[in-house]
Scaffold this motif. Structure first.
Motif, PDB file in Angstrom:
ATOM      1  N   THR A  97       8.013 -32.985 -44.802  1.00 26.35           N
ATOM      2  CA  THR A  97       8.513 -33.812 -43.702  1.00 26.35           C
ATOM      3  C   THR A  97       8.880 -32.943 -42.503  1.00 26.35           C
ATOM      4  OG1 THR A  97       9.353 -35.423 -45.290  1.00 26.35           O
ATOM      5  CG2 THR A  97      10.201 -35.573 -43.049  1.00 26.35           C
ATOM      6  N   GLY A  98       9.471 -31.781 -42.761  1.00 26.48           N
ATOM      7  CA  GLY A  98       9.799 -30.866 -41.671  1.00 26.48           C
ATOM      8  C   GLY A  98       8.556 -30.378 -40.949  1.00 26.48           C
ATOM      9  N   ILE A  99       7.538 -30.020 -41.713  1.00 35.90           N
ATOM     10  CA  ILE A  99       6.274 -29.564 -41.118  1.00 35.90           C
ATOM     11  C   ILE A  99       5.645 -30.694 -40.302  1.00 35.90           C
ATOM     12  CG2 ILE A  99       3.931 -28.756 -41.622  1.00 35.90           C
ATOM     13  CD1 ILE A  99       5.159 -27.467 -44.205  1.00 35.90           C
ATOM     14  N   TYR A 100       5.595 -31.872 -40.897  1.00 32.90           N
ATOM     15  CA  TYR A 100       5.014 -33.035 -40.219  1.00 32.90           C
ATOM     16  C   TYR A 100       5.753 -33.341 -38.915  1.00 32.90           C
ATOM     17  CZ  TYR A 100       4.127 -37.916 -39.151  1.00 32.90           C
ATOM     18  OH  TYR A 100       3.828 -39.082 -38.498  1.00 32.90           O
ATOM     19  N   SER A 101       7.068 -33.256 -38.942  1.00 37.08           N
ATOM     20  CA  SER A 101       7.871 -33.579 -37.756  1.00 37.08           C
ATOM     21  C   SER A 101       7.559 -32.643 -36.596  1.00 37.08           C
ATOM     22  CB  SER A 101       9.362 -33.526 -38.105  1.00 37.08           C
ATOM     23  OG  SER A 101       9.661 -34.474 -39.114  1.00 37.08           O
ATOM     24  N   ASP A 104       3.079 -30.896 -27.770  1.00 41.85           N
ATOM     25  CA  ASP A 104       2.601 -29.592 -27.302  1.00 41.85           C
ATOM     26  C   ASP A 104       2.413 -28.582 -28.428  1.00 41.85           C
ATOM     27  OD1 ASP A 104       5.305 -29.451 -27.815  1.00 41.85           O
ATOM     28  OD2 ASP A 104       5.755 -28.129 -26.126  1.00 41.85           O
ATOM     29  N   VAL A 105       2.337 -29.053 -29.659  1.00 45.61           N
ATOM     30  CA  VAL A 105       2.146 -28.164 -30.814  1.00 45.61           C
ATOM     31  C   VAL A 105       0.784 -28.441 -31.440  1.00 45.61           C
ATOM     32  CG1 VAL A 105       2.951 -27.624 -33.152  1.00 45.61           C
ATOM     33  CG2 VAL A 105       4.608 -27.908 -31.299  1.00 45.61           C
ATOM     34  N   SER A 106      -0.032 -27.386 -31.568  1.00 48.53           N
ATOM     35  CA  SER A 106      -1.358 -27.551 -32.173  1.00 48.53           C
ATOM     36  C   SER A 106      -1.425 -26.969 -33.583  1.00 48.53           C
ATOM     37  CB  SER A 106      -2.431 -26.902 -31.301  1.00 48.53           C
ATOM     38  OG  SER A 106      -2.169 -25.518 -31.160  1.00 48.53           O
ATOM     39  N   SER A 107      -0.569 -25.985 -33.856  1.00 48.86           N
ATOM     40  CA  SER A 107      -0.516 -25.393 -35.193  1.00 48.86           C
ATOM     41  C   SER A 107       0.837 -24.718 -35.369  1.00 48.86           C
ATOM     42  CB  SER A 107      -1.652 -24.384 -35.404  1.00 48.86           C
ATOM     43  OG  SER A 107      -1.609 -23.373 -34.419  1.00 48.86           O
ATOM     44  N   TYR A 147      -9.917 -24.071 -39.764  1.00 50.03           N
ATOM     45  CA  TYR A 147      -9.131 -24.348 -40.966  1.00 50.03           C
ATOM     46  C   TYR A 147      -8.058 -25.395 -40.694  1.00 50.03           C
ATOM     47  CZ  TYR A 147     -11.217 -19.907 -42.327  1.00 50.03           C
ATOM     48  OH  TYR A 147     -12.106 -18.908 -42.593  1.00 50.03           O
ATOM     49  N   ASP A 148      -7.675 -26.087 -41.763  1.00 50.13           N
ATOM     50  CA  ASP A 148      -6.522 -26.993 -41.704  1.00 50.13           C
ATOM     51  C   ASP A 148      -5.249 -26.255 -42.096  1.00 50.13           C
ATOM     52  OD1 ASP A 148      -8.123 -29.259 -41.115  1.00 50.13           O
ATOM     53  OD2 ASP A 148      -8.539 -29.557 -43.250  1.00 50.13           O
ATOM     54  N   VAL A 149      -5.409 -25.329 -43.039  1.00 53.75           N
ATOM     55  CA  VAL A 149      -4.255 -24.655 -43.644  1.00 53.75           C
ATOM     56  C   VAL A 149      -4.645 -23.221 -43.993  1.00 53.75           C
ATOM     57  CG1 VAL A 149      -2.610 -24.697 -45.585  1.00 53.75           C
ATOM     58  CG2 VAL A 149      -3.533 -26.852 -44.713  1.00 53.75           C
ATOM     59  N   MET A 150      -3.657 -22.326 -43.942  1.00 52.06           N
ATOM     60  CA  MET A 150      -3.839 -20.971 -44.461  1.00 52.06           C
ATOM     61  C   MET A 150      -2.602 -20.623 -45.284  1.00 52.06           C
ATOM     62  SD  MET A 150      -4.106 -17.309 -42.447  1.00 52.06           S
ATOM     63  CE  MET A 150      -5.816 -17.418 -41.964  1.00 52.06           C
ATOM     64  N   VAL A 151      -2.816 -20.225 -46.534  1.00 49.66           N
ATOM     65  CA  VAL A 151      -1.689 -19.828 -47.383  1.00 49.66           C
ATOM     66  C   VAL A 151      -2.063 -18.613 -48.221  1.00 49.66           C
ATOM     67  CG1 VAL A 151      -0.581 -22.101 -47.560  1.00 49.66           C
ATOM     68  CG2 VAL A 151      -2.336 -21.466 -49.199  1.00 49.66           C
ATOM     69  N   ILE A 155      -4.078 -32.088 -39.630  1.00 51.67           N
ATOM     70  CA  ILE A 155      -3.686 -32.704 -40.905  1.00 51.67           C
ATOM     71  C   ILE A 155      -2.464 -33.608 -40.774  1.00 51.67           C
ATOM     72  CG2 ILE A 155      -4.664 -30.854 -42.311  1.00 51.67           C
ATOM     73  CD1 ILE A 155      -1.749 -29.822 -42.654  1.00 51.67           C
ATOM     74  N   ALA A 156      -1.928 -33.754 -39.572  1.00 52.51           N
ATOM     75  CA  ALA A 156      -0.686 -34.523 -39.399  1.00 52.51           C
ATOM     76  C   ALA A 156      -0.824 -35.965 -39.889  1.00 52.51           C
ATOM     77  CB  ALA A 156      -0.241 -34.489 -37.940  1.00 52.51           C
ATOM     78  N   GLU A 157      -1.924 -36.602 -39.559  1.00 58.16           N
ATOM     79  CA  GLU A 157      -2.095 -38.006 -39.952  1.00 58.16           C
ATOM     80  C   GLU A 157      -2.177 -38.157 -41.471  1.00 58.16           C
ATOM     81  OE1 GLU A 157      -5.258 -41.631 -39.218  1.00 58.16           O
ATOM     82  OE2 GLU A 157      -5.020 -40.122 -37.642  1.00 58.16           O
ATOM     83  N   SER A 158      -2.956 -37.292 -42.117  1.00 60.24           N
ATOM     84  CA  SER A 158      -3.059 -37.389 -43.578  1.00 60.24           C
ATOM     85  C   SER A 158      -1.745 -36.980 -44.243  1.00 60.24           C
ATOM     86  CB  SER A 158      -4.225 -36.552 -44.107  1.00 60.24           C
ATOM     87  OG  SER A 158      -4.058 -35.190 -43.809  1.00 60.24           O
TER      88      SER A 158
END
Length: 196
Positions: free
Chosen positions: A72-76, A82-85, A112-116, A134-137
């Motif tokens: 939820t924090g990441i999604y928020s 103005d945030v793209s990643s 990429y959508d994600v890097m971990v 990935i915000a919508e999903s």
């Protein structure tokens, strides 16, 4: 890209706010802010308790959904126009590794959508980069009560930093240690590998 310190935990197993604890005479969050400021012009603290962090004069973002957890924090933050990643890091992980952060930033691409990173065979999503794509999903996932980041990213375009590379930078995986209990804190460098 902005850095996000996830500081929205409920501290259920700990008597005080973990990111305000001191290690080697400095608060965990202050150590993290100092290191992240070497790599990012903008740092955001994701929190539902902004009064604890006013002193740092950073942007504070609260949860936009009434659903607890780091996703939820990441999604928020990804919802900000103005945030793209975002590069995310949990506030109770006191040993952030600048070399690993730089390695990730140097290899990040919009494809990429994600890097971990992967450590001990497990992806470490609380030390990762997430794209706004990935915000919508992520919202759909949260609204269906799925809050595991590891499960969420399974069907995304993920750049997994392999374990050999990670261990060449951070042999013992100290960057992934978090403070869960008073016993962890008393050990100074104790804790468990952060599994979400």
């Amino acid at each position: 890209m902005v850095a996000v310190i996830l500081a929205g935990g409920e501290n259920k197993r700990f008597p005080v706010n973990k990111c305000l604890l001191k290690i080697d005479g400095r608060r965990v969050i202050e150590r993290n802010i100092e290191l992240l400021s070497k790599y990012f012009k903008r740092i955001i603290i994701s929190t539902n308790n902004p009064e604890l962090y006013f002193r740092y004069r950073l942007q504070l973002v609260g949860d936009v959904l009434n659903i607890r957890g780091p996703m939820t924090g990441i999604y928020s933050v990804l919802n900000l126009p103005d945030v793209s990643s975002v590069f995310v890091f949990a506030c109770d992980m006191p040993f952030i590794n600048g070399y690993l952060v730089k390695y990730m930033l140097d290899r990040w691409s919009e494809e990429y959508d994600v890097m971990v990173p992967v450590f001990n065979g497990v992806p470490q999503p609380l030390h990762g980069i997430y794209s706004k794509t990935i915000a919508e999903s992520m919202e759909m996932c949260l609204k269906t009560c799925e809050r595991s980041l590891c499960r969420f990213i399974m069907d995304k375009k993920v750049y997994y930093i392999n374990e050999e590379v990670v261990k060449s930078i951070d042999l013992d995986g100290k960057a992934f240690i978090n403070i869960n209990t008073l016993e962890d804190y008393e050990k100074g460098i104790g804790g468990k590998i952060c599994l979400v």
